[in-house]
Design a protein around this motif. Structure first.
Motif, short mmCIF file in Angstrom:
data_model
loop_
_atom_site.label_atom_id
_atom_site.label_comp_id
_atom_site.label_asym_id
_atom_site.label_seq_id
_atom_site.Cartn_x
_atom_site.Cartn_y
_atom_site.Cartn_z
N UNK A 1 0.87 -1.24 0.10
CA UNK A 1 -0.11 -0.08 -0.06
C UNK A 1 1.02 1.17 0.09
N UNK A 2 2.12 1.10 0.63
CA UNK A 2 2.87 2.36 0.83
C UNK A 2 3.44 2.61 -0.52
N UNK A 3 4.01 1.57 -1.26
CA UNK A 3 4.57 1.77 -2.53
C UNK A 3 3.70 2.23 -3.58
N UNK A 4 2.29 1.84 -3.44
CA UNK A 4 1.42 1.91 -4.33
C UNK A 4 1.12 3.53 -4.10
N UNK A 5 0.85 3.93 -2.99
CA UNK A 5 0.81 5.32 -2.65
C UNK A 5 1.94 6.27 -2.91
N UNK A 6 3.10 5.71 -3.15
CA UNK A 6 4.17 6.33 -3.75
C UNK A 6 4.24 6.64 -5.03
N UNK A 7 3.66 5.66 -5.71
CA UNK A 7 3.60 5.61 -7.24
C UNK A 7 2.61 6.75 -7.40
N UNK A 8 1.23 6.71 -6.77
CA UNK A 8 0.35 7.62 -7.15
C UNK A 8 0.73 9.13 -6.54
N UNK A 9 1.69 9.41 -5.68
CA UNK A 9 2.13 10.41 -5.31
C UNK A 9 3.25 11.17 -6.28
N UNK A 10 3.76 10.16 -7.14
CA UNK A 10 4.53 10.62 -7.98
C UNK A 10 4.03 11.02 -9.37
N UNK A 11 2.85 11.00 -9.50
CA UNK A 11 2.07 11.36 -10.73
C UNK A 11 2.19 12.78 -10.75
#
Length: 121
Positions: free
Chosen positions: A44-54
């Motif tokens: 979840x943290x990694x996917x949140x990081x991907x989301x935050x990098x958009x």
């Protein structure tokens, strides 16, 4: 990591999330619920990081769609953790593999473009 391009960093994040999700599935099978929670939390943290990098400004509809997809994945993984639902983890793995396929399909000449170069395309 220090020498990785932004494109490579995103690929590494996607691969890390997929690895953690696979580990979480194994934990579910072994009924190791504490480790399952840890692995799903990291995913979840990694996917949140991907989301935050958009880059919502430069990415337009693609970024908006990915933002919604990442949000969906995070919600589904929270449900999977709560309900010990391996099918939901499989669903998110499948979705993340589709994102990975798209990311891996970006031609190399586009991997290191600046925002200005991207805007001129």
């Amino acid at each position: 990591i220090n020498d990785a391009s932004p494109h490579q960093l995103i690929a590494m994040l996607i691969n890390g999330a997929l690895s953690r999700l696979s580990t979480a599935k194994g934990c579910m099978e072994r009924k190791d619920f504490a480790e399952k929670g840890l692995q799903l939390g990291k995913s979840i943290d990694i996917i949140g990081g991907l989301q935050g990098s958009l880059d919502m400004e430069a990415g337009g509809n693609i970024s908006a769609n990915l933002d919604a997809l990442y949000d969906y994945m995070i919600r589904r993984l929270s449900e999977a953790s709560l309900n010990n639902d391996m099918a939901v983890v499989d669903e998110v793995i499948s979705l993340l593999k589709e994102v990975k396929a798209g990311w891996d399909g970006i031609p190399e000449e586009f991997h290191n473009l600046t925002k200005q170069q991207q805007a001129s395309l």
